[in-house]
Design a protein around this motif. Structure first.
Motif, short mmCIF file in Angstrom:
data_model
loop_
_atom_site.label_atom_id
_atom_site.label_comp_id
_atom_site.label_asym_id
_atom_site.label_seq_id
_atom_site.Cartn_x
_atom_site.Cartn_y
_atom_site.Cartn_z
N GLN A 48 3.68 1.84 1.42
CA GLN A 48 4.53 2.07 2.58
C GLN A 48 5.99 2.08 2.16
N SER B 239 -0.68 -1.23 11.25
CA SER B 239 -1.98 -0.79 10.77
C SER B 239 -3.08 -1.52 11.52
N GLY B 240 -4.31 -1.02 11.40
CA GLY B 240 -5.48 -1.75 11.83
C GLY B 240 -5.82 -1.71 13.30
N ASP C 276 -9.19 1.48 10.57
CA ASP C 276 -9.52 1.27 9.16
C ASP C 276 -8.30 1.06 8.27
N SER C 277 -7.12 1.22 8.79
CA SER C 277 -5.90 1.06 7.98
C SER C 277 -5.57 -0.41 7.78
N THR C 278 -4.95 -0.73 6.64
CA THR C 278 -4.71 -2.14 6.29
C THR C 278 -3.31 -2.40 5.74
N PHE C 279 -2.41 -1.40 5.79
CA PHE C 279 -1.11 -1.61 5.16
C PHE C 279 -0.32 -2.72 5.84
N ASN D 47 5.53 -1.16 10.16
CA ASN D 47 6.18 -0.47 9.06
C ASN D 47 7.61 -0.07 9.45
N GLU E 5 0.82 -1.21 0.00
CA GLU E 5 0.00 0.00 0.00
C GLU E 5 0.86 1.27 0.00
N VAL F 125 -2.56 4.46 14.70
CA VAL F 125 -2.70 4.52 13.25
C VAL F 125 -4.16 4.47 12.82
N PRO G 76 0.93 8.08 8.05
CA PRO G 76 -0.44 8.14 7.57
C PRO G 76 -0.88 6.76 7.10
N SER G 77 -2.16 6.48 7.17
CA SER G 77 -2.67 5.17 6.76
C SER G 77 -2.87 5.10 5.26
#
Length: 379
Positions: free
Chosen positions: A154, A191-192, A203-206, A185, A152, A200, A378-379
């Motif tokens: 990253q 994430s998540g 809703d983030s999924t990286f 990361n 994503e 973070v 950032p997500s």
């Protein structure tokens, strides 16, 4: 000429700190019991796997794996326009010696000609369980997408990771397992989740995703080399479900939890990665493999949680190819085990916290400590 290195890590006792993931707190007596149970399981699995090299079908499987990894390395180098020669760094569990406690960079360098067999480069050790059963940590998320590329955007060192799952009783590959991957990361954030020190967002999924194993038992991911955070050595999480139901929206549901594991990376590789941007901006404290609370090198020859890896070019910035074979008991189910913890579930309208988890904001986080002053990306 391809250059090879042999790097060892030192066995160590449990770290004195109970800090782990941001917002997480562990009881060290409980960890010791879990480590003891893990080592016993690894010892049993190793005895099962000891017969693998004598199996014709397994030798054929190994030959196919060598050819596959060789092709992947060539394809990745061509895709990225890498002209410089690749480098392979090898470890040897037999070198877990006391002298390594004095010099963690005790390295033997070997020079090979272009005639060196590919098996020397791309083989993997199948004589021991290659990923210990350990806690999945507090940051496992249900409902991640089935996808190979999880980056994503990253920033970080590109990592192509191949995990091959082998049945410890038959020495044959296990197809149709669904493998979750996740790691932090480059600056040490997941994430998540939302927890003390890791803001973070749900809703983030990286750096999260799922892949099914193919007929060779292989699941492959395009990700980045993980960063570090206080209290844990650098690691990558892998969790396996069996007998799942694949949904039309690109996720899966149900199934038994067949394996929970973490992969670790040697100190030489960590040092090389952290000399590169954006890893250089990570302000969190570093924990070495020897200091990790899960005593990852303690069981010595009973398991090997370190993937084989190679630089795709002359520099680590060109990216890494890494591979590991993981022995699994296909009859196991850790769904109700203390090892297995779900922080949240990703649904169509976003991530939803598991308020019963002791590690997320809705639960009792104990007295976990925030991981330094890095800024969440950032997500």
């Amino acid at each position: 000429m391809v250059h090879f290195s042999k790097v060892a890590v030192v066995a160590a006792a449990l770290a004195g700190s109970a800090i782990a993931h941001p917002g997480e707190h562990h009881d060290l007596d409980d960890i010791k019991q879990q480590v003891k149970a893990r080592d016993q399981m690894a010892s049993v699995a190793k005895r099962s796997l000891n017969n693998c090299p004598s199996s014709l079908k397994h030798r054929e499987l190994t030959a196919r794996a060598v050819a596959r990894r060789s092709t992947i390395a060539k394809d990745l180098r061509e895709k990225r326009g890498i002209q410089t020669k690749a480098k392979k760094f090898r470890r040897d569990l037999a070198t877990l010696e006391a002298y390594e406690a004095v010099n963690h960079n005790m390295t033997g360098v070997y020079h090979y000609t272009p005639a060196t067999p590919e098996a020397t480069i791309f083989s993997a050790n199948t004589s021991c369980i290659l990923s210990p059963e350990v806690t999945d940590g507090p940051y496992y998320i249900l409902g991640e997408l089935v996808r190979k590329n999880v980056t994503e955007g990253q920033p970080g060192i590109p990592l192509y990771l191949e995990a091959q799952y082998i049945d410890i009783t038959t020495c044959l590959p296990v197809p149709e397992l669904y493998v979750d991957i996740w790691n932090c990361n480059a600056t040490g954030y997941y994430s998540g989740v939302v927890a003390n020190g890791n803001e973070v967002g749900w809703d983030s999924t990286f750096l999260r995703g799922v892949q099914p194993t193919d007929e060779e038992g292989v699941a492959s991911f395009e990700t980045i080399f993980p960063g570090h955070y206080e209290g844990r050595a650098i690691h990558t999480h892998l969790l396996v479900h069996d007998n799942v139901t694949v949904m039309d929206n690109g996720t899966f549901q149900g199934g038994a939890v067949t394996h929970i594991g973490q992969l670790f990376w040697n100190e030489e590789l960590r040092s090389a990665a952290e000399a590169v941007y954006p890893y250089t901006t990570n302000t969190q404290a570093i924990t070495s493999n020897a200091e990790d609370m899960w005593s990852i090198v303690q069981a010595e020859n009973d398991f090997d949680p370190f993937p084989e890896y190679m630089y795709l070019g002359d520099s680590i910035e060109d990216g890494l190819l890494a591979w590991i074979q993981i022995g699994v008991n296909v009859t196991a189910d850790y769904t109700d085990d203390d090892y297995y913890s779900v922080a949240a579930t990703l649904q169509a309208d976003g991530g939803h916290e598991n308020t019963e988890s002791p590690f997320t904001r809705g639960g009792d986080m104990g007295n976990g400590t925030a991981p330094g002053n890095g800024t969440a990306p950032p997500s």
